[in-house]
Design a protein around this motif. Structure first.
Motif, short mmCIF file in Angstrom:
data_model
loop_
_atom_site.label_atom_id
_atom_site.label_comp_id
_atom_site.label_asym_id
_atom_site.label_seq_id
_atom_site.Cartn_x
_atom_site.Cartn_y
_atom_site.Cartn_z
N PRO A 109 9.18 -25.64 21.52
CA PRO A 109 10.41 -25.32 22.18
C PRO A 109 10.71 -26.01 23.51
CG PRO A 109 9.72 -23.20 21.45
CD PRO A 109 8.64 -24.36 21.32
N LEU B 213 14.30 -19.58 20.04
CA LEU B 213 13.31 -20.20 21.31
C LEU B 213 14.48 -21.52 21.32
CD1 LEU B 213 9.82 -19.35 20.61
CD2 LEU B 213 11.36 -18.25 22.10
N LEU B 214 14.69 -22.39 20.34
CA LEU B 214 15.23 -23.66 20.54
C LEU B 214 16.88 -23.27 21.13
CD1 LEU B 214 14.32 -25.28 17.17
CD2 LEU B 214 13.23 -25.40 19.53
N THR C 127 21.41 -29.25 18.52
CA THR C 127 20.24 -28.61 18.20
C THR C 127 19.86 -28.60 16.48
OG1 THR C 127 20.41 -27.16 20.12
CG2 THR C 127 18.90 -26.54 18.12
N LEU D 40 10.94 -20.30 15.42
CA LEU D 40 11.37 -21.31 16.69
C LEU D 40 12.94 -21.47 16.92
CD1 LEU D 40 9.34 -24.52 15.38
CD2 LEU D 40 9.11 -23.25 17.64
#
Length: 464
Positions: A338, A183-184, A370, A180
């Protein structure tokens, strides 16, 4: 919201246009000029369709078969169609009433001031935190297994390789984080179009696997055609029918991503078509999954149909097919994550740093925010074995408000004087429907929770 110290929700049209141009230049520096209109990006309609569809299809798909069990096939199919129409109307309201507002929160700010924008931020953030935590919990359950309510089941990895440190929940979630994280850290919604397309493909794969198992069960004579209408003899109360309504209405929540996706389209007017195509696709997927799930498991269909696949299809189908259904859905949620996280980060940033430039223009703040949000979500997913009850309440409150009540309120407020009489009538109907059904669903959930505690066991709920 902007770099200027002026109020972000100016009452004058000229100030609004200046604020919008500055905002979009920050959001899309490589495409937007100082006077670029909304939709001045390079994203395609197809990419927007994938991103909207991914925003729609999430964990709610697992509750559709149970809603169909309560309502019957015909009413459930009609309700899915009606919910899609209402979602399209709400999305149209947001697009039509956007006069320079670069986000849903800014649109609420135009109508109700700073308090309205902050309320929207809180609701979107709370809904996203609950939803994303549930996604991680489901991925952990599918891969590592879960135990709760006296009913334990092994995850796919533990069924295949036994109990190892890397088949446990913590190991699985760390592996998911490795997938992930890249993508994050994407700064543009359109950059997620390929993962969104793959997530929709996996939802279709899940639907096709359910179809295959259902056909096999019919040929073997272990399945019967599902009921077309409700079976009132099986309902604990007529109000139970209303608990299924928010499940389906909430399953079409995508409104928090309307503005980010629209901002990256080369033509802003294409967003309306993208929304409609997405809703038709998602309604078809929901109706098919609901029908095949109910066909396969009948009155034993659980509130989370994935639990039925965990145990067995009950039709003598090879376990490999059940595992394929579970894995396709788990990977689908990983790829949905995401896109919803993007919205969570934007709304939390607006709450914590009002008046600042967007986080995409401040790398340090973008990365820090994030990391903080990922840490919170993972801590919740590891600490809480199951939060489906929380999901039931959040779906009947936050999601319904975001998808129906706030868009209707914006139309009724009509600060730009563009709403027609039929628009206001539809907006009022949406708000009344949302309030009534959600109130009944919340009351039913509370009564179900109390009766579960009295009986000392988990009840069969129908809302997510």
């Amino acid at each position: 919201m902007g770099a200027s110290k002026k109020p972000p929700f100016s009452a004058t049209p000229s100030a609004g246009r200046e604020s919008v141009a500055a905002e979009e230049a920050l959001l899309l520096p490589e495409h937007a000029g100082p006077a670029a209109p909304a939709g001045g990006g390079s994203a395609s309609v197809l990419g927007a369709v994938f991103n909207v569809s991914t925003s729609v299809v999430g964990a709610g798909i697992m509750s559709i078969p149970a809603a169909m069990r309560v309502l019957g096939v015909a009413p459930a199919a009609a309700l899915i169609a009606c919910a899609a129409v209402l979602a399209d109307a709400a999305g149209g309201f947001l697009l039509r009433h956007t006069r320079g507002a670069p986000s849903y929160a800014a649109l609420m700010g135009d109508a109700f001031g700073r308090a309205g924008a902050a309320l929207l931020n809180v609701f979107v953030a709370a809904n996203a935190v609950g939803t994303l935590t549930v996604y991680l919990v489901i991925v952990g359950d599918v891969m590592s297994g879960a135990a709760g309510g006296g009913d334990a089941h092994a995850g796919v990895l533990q069924e295949w390789f036994g109990r190892r440190w890397w088949t446990g929940r913590e190991g699985v979630l760390v592996a998911a984080a490795a997938i992930l994280l890249p993508l994050l850290l994407r700064k543009r919604v359109d950059s997620l179009r390929f993962t969104s397309a793959l997530s929709i493909l996996l939802a279709v794969v899940f639907m096709l696997i359910s179809l295959g198992i259902s056909v096999y069960a019919l040929l073997k004579g272990t399945a019967t055609m599902p009921r077309m209408l409700p079976d009132f003899s099986r309902l604990s109360s007529p109000f139970e029918l209303f608990t299924a309504v928010p499940v389906i209405v909430v399953a079409f929540t995508f409104h928090f991503n309307v503005h980010p996706i629209r901002a990256e389209l080369s033509k802003a007017s294409d967003m309306k078509a993208a929304v409609r195509i997405s809703l038709v696709l998602c309604a078809a997927i929901y109706a098919a999954v609901g029908f095949f799930g109910f066909l396969l498991f009948g009155d034993a269909t659980m509130a989370d149909v994935l639990a039925n696949f965990d145990r067995s299809s009950g039709a003598g189908v090879p376990q490999a097919l059940n595992d394929a259904a579970r894995l396709s859905y788990a990977l689908h949620l990983v790829l949905v994550f995401p896109l919803l996280f993007f919205s969570l980060r934007v709304n939390v940033d607006e709450l914590l740093f009002p008046g600042r430039r967007p986080p995409v223009a401040d790398t340090r703040r973008f990365v820090s925010l994030t990391a903080m949000l990922v840490a919170v979500l993972y801590a919740l997913a590891i600490a809480i074995p199951s939060i489906w009850t929380l999901f039931e309440y959040s779906g009947s409150t936050f999601a319904v408000t975001i998808s129906l009540i706030f868009p209707g309120a914006i139309v009724l407020r009509d600060v730009h004087g563009i709403a027609k009489r039929k628009d206001k009538a539809l907006a009022a109907t949406m708000i009344i429907l949302a309030v009534v059904t959600s109130s009944i669903a919340i009351g039913s959930n509370i009564m179900s929770t109390i009766s579960d505690k009295v009986r000392g066991g988990p009840g069969a709920r129908t809302s997510r």
